[in-house]
Structure formats: C-alpha cells, structure tokens
Design a protein around this motif. Structure first.
Motif, short mmCIF file in Angstrom:
data_model
loop_
_atom_site.label_atom_id
_atom_site.label_comp_id
_atom_site.label_asym_id
_atom_site.label_seq_id
_atom_site.Cartn_x
_atom_site.Cartn_y
_atom_site.Cartn_z
N HIS A 10 -74.83 25.06 49.16
CA HIS A 10 -75.40 26.42 49.45
C HIS A 10 -75.62 27.00 48.20
N VAL A 11 -76.52 27.85 48.20
CA VAL A 11 -76.99 28.69 47.27
C VAL A 11 -77.03 30.19 47.43
N LEU A 12 -76.37 31.09 46.94
CA LEU A 12 -76.50 32.67 47.19
C LEU A 12 -77.65 32.90 46.30
N ILE A 25 -76.87 33.50 51.66
CA ILE A 25 -76.44 32.17 51.37
C ILE A 25 -77.20 31.15 52.09
N ASP A 85 -67.37 30.38 49.55
CA ASP A 85 -67.39 30.03 48.05
C ASP A 85 -67.39 28.87 47.64
N LEU A 88 -70.71 26.81 47.31
CA LEU A 88 -71.85 27.53 46.40
C LEU A 88 -72.06 26.61 45.12
#
Length: 404
Positions: A10-12, A25, A85, A88
């Motif tokens: 996952h990427v913020l 996200i 988190d 991420l």
C-alpha cells in the motif's frame, strides 16, 4: 500503465493544496482505496478531516487555525488507529509543477527539494503547498521513502514548437517561461486504459484526452506521448474552467490596470477565482448547478455551457494538426465522466471528425462507468474513461522504492 509491483503493498498518496490536503492509501495491485479523505479549511477557524473507511464516512474536527503539519499528524494517528501503517511501503506526493527539471517521478532527496523550490516560482500557490506537504510527511513518516510525481512530467515530450511562447527567447533561457501543461497523470492514465479498452497498441495510437473538472485541459497524445496540451506556464491557460477564464487577450491586463485601477493581485483573483463558468453564469462554478439552471431556462447558465462546449470543441479540433488521425476522443474528470449534456454538445460540434454520438450509450456512461459513447458507424471513437491519478502516483512510488 506502469508494471505492477510483485508483492501486495500500500502507498499513502498525498495531494497538498494551499488550504487542503487530499489523501488516500492505495492498494497498488488493484487501484482501490483502503482509506481516503480530505483535510480542508486548513489555517482557518474550522478545519476538519473527512474520510471514508470500509464504507463509513467520518468527520474529525481539528483545532482552529491548524495547518498542514497538524493535519498530517492527525492522519498518522488515524492510520495507526486503523492498523494501516504496517503495509505502507512509501508516500507518494502529487507535485503540480516540475518545470524542466523533472521528466519522470523521482525519489525525494535534498536535490529534488531544491528543484521543486525552483519550479515553485512558476506556480507559487501550488508549489509552496506541495513543499509544505512533503516536509510535514517527512517529519511524520521518517521510515518511509517519499516519491514526487509531477503533473507536468508527462508533457515534457512536447516539441519546442508546441511549448514555446512567441516571446523574446531570453525569457525562456533565463527564467523558463514556456508552456508546461498539467493533469499529466490523468492524461497518461486514461490513454493507457483507453488503449486497453479498444485493444489498440498504445505505441501506435492517436488519442485526444479531455480532462474536465473545476480545472480543465485537453491533451494530444501520439503513440503514448504528449505532443501538445492546452494549459501553459500555469493552469490558467486554455479552456473555460470552473473559475478560471482560460485563453484571453493579454492586452486585458493593461486595460484593467490603467482604466480600472486593478492591482496585480486583483487581476490574479479575477482570472483564477471569479471567471469561467462562475463568471459567465453568475451562479456557480459547479457544472451540475449550471446545467439545472439552464434546463430551467436561465439564459446566462445556457451561455456558460455553450461557451464551455464551444471552446472545448475548438481546442479538440485544433489537435488534429499534430495528430492527423484520431483513434479516440476521451472524456474524463468529474465533468467529463458525468455530464452527458456536455459530451453531447461537444460531439455534435465535432461530427466532421467522423464521431457519431450514441445517445443511449452517452446517457448510460455516468457515475464512473467506462465505455464507448460513439455509434458503431463512427470512423473515430468517443470514450468515457474514469481517471485514477492516485493509482498512477501509488504505482510510481511503489515501483521506484521497491528496490530500496
């Protein structure tokens, strides 16, 4: 589209404006939002964060006059509270202006920061907000790599005959005064998705992409590369937009200053905040409101819509010069994806391009539905393609950082 990373991650994604912070996200393998939201009215007396998680919408009120750093701190707590988190792998930042320094997304370091600062002089409101978001995110996510994804990068393939202004060349050499274009991630994404939809090789396809929202731009895409686009040095140039005027006679500046005693700031506010659909309709910058008023018989609302569509059709037609042939015209963005009225008006004016509208398909292509809206006997196609700029940012961030 870029190649998908091998492992689930996952990427913020952060999109920092002068008084707002849009975030999500993204699951890079699907493009789906895990959580998404908007911090708005930052620095005002009633800032807040509105977000959606697992189908539920929630609002968090922030303390008065809190700015981006506090919003990101609150976002960090929110992410940890929902145990988001651990997966991420990076933070991806939408950076509006990359100037000529950046032709692709990059891992952020001190040299990149310096380049963004230099480009920020070309778009100070956007650039300084982007830098503020980056510094706040770096402080809050110390262990995550940060990637800058530039709105202007996709258009760096334009030839100088397309990007130069007919001004003294020294202004370009010394100060970078030229056309840069924006909405690059959106134009890039919908071109790739349209090529897939039509089973065409992107490297041998000609598309015109119309990104229509509160900000609007058209891009001529030849063999997967941008060859011209309607926005320029700033996002003000080009089409009629929600509150921006688009193309005007530069002589207006002299008239406003000498005859009406406008200041430079008043002119900037006039052209960027009080013009476009809002200025002509005197009702709203929201296309839905204007369409409703036009249907009810409001003459200025009708005029605003007709001007919007005429300028758009004229710009699309102009891009047949660099393309010569057209495989598909793409509508995207909030207006492009949802307004069958706008699409119908524009395509009626572009019938000479061989695009015949399918009225029922046009009516059906709303609320995020991709598909053809041209009739079977068309020689060029028209497509509605929902954009997903956040997915492009997330993919670039994941791909750049996966080898670290």
């Amino acid at each position: 589209m870029p190649t998908l990373p091998n492992n689930p991650n996952h990427v913020l994604v952060l999109n920092c404006g002068s008084s707002s912070l849009k975030f999500a996200i993204i699951d890079v393998n699907t493009g789906n939002d895990i959580i998404s939201g908007l911090a708005e009215r930052l620095g005002d007396d009633a800032p807040s964060i509105k977000y959606k998680f697992k189908g539920e919408k929630t609002t968090i009120k922030l303390a008065a006059n809190q700015a981006h750093a506090h919003a990101i701190d609150t976002l960090v707590d929110l992410i940890k509270d929902h145990n988001l988190d651990e997966q991420l792998v990076a933070v991806g930042h939408r950076v509006v202006h990359g100037g000529e320094h950046f032709t692709q997304s990059v891992l952020i370091d001190e040299h990149v920061i310096a380049g963004i600062k230099q480009a920020a002089t070309l778009a100070p409101l956007h650039g300084h907000a982007n830098l503020l978001g980056i510094s706040s995110a770096q402080a809050s996510f110390k262990n995550l790599p940060q990637v800058a994804v530039f709105d202007t990068a996709f258009h760096q393939t334009m030839d100088e005959v397309a990007y130069l202004y007919a001004l003294p060349y020294q202004l370009y050499k010394d100060f970078g005064v030229r056309r840069y274009g924006f909405h690059g991630t959106s134009h890039f994404y919908v071109a790739g998705q349209t090529a897939k939809l039509l089973a065409l090789p992107i490297e041998n396809s000609n598309f015109i992409s119309a990104h229509l929202g509160n900000g609007c731009s058209v891009c001529a895409i030849k063999n997967g590369k941008s060859v011209d686009t309607s926005m320029g040095l700033t996002p003000l140039e080009g089409l009629v937009m929600g509150t921006r005027c688009g193309d005007i006679d530069p002589g207006l500046f002299n008239f406003l200053t000498t005859q009406l005693n406008y200041t430079a700031q008043q002119i900037d506010d006039l052209l960027n905040q009080k013009s476009g659909l809002l200025g002509i309709s005197e009702l709203s910058n929201d296309c839905r409101t204007i369409e409703e008023a036009a249907i009810a018989g409001n003459s200025q609302a009708m005029l605003a819509l007709n001007m919007f569509c005429y300028r758009l059709a004229k710009q699309i037609a102009a891009y047949m010069v660099p393309l010569q042939k057209l495989d598909a015209l793409i509508f995207t963005g909030g207006i492009g994806e949802n307004s069958d009225i706008i699409r119908g008006k524009v395509l009626t004016q572009l019938a000479f391009l061989g695009i015949n509208l399918d009225p029922q398909a046009n009516l059906d292509a709303r609320f995020g539905q991709a598909g053809l809206i041209s009739a079977a006997n068309s020689t060029s196609k028209a497509v509605v393609m929902p954009t997903n700029e956040e997915w492009v940012i997330a993919l670039d961030a994941a791909n750049i950082t996966k080898e670290l």
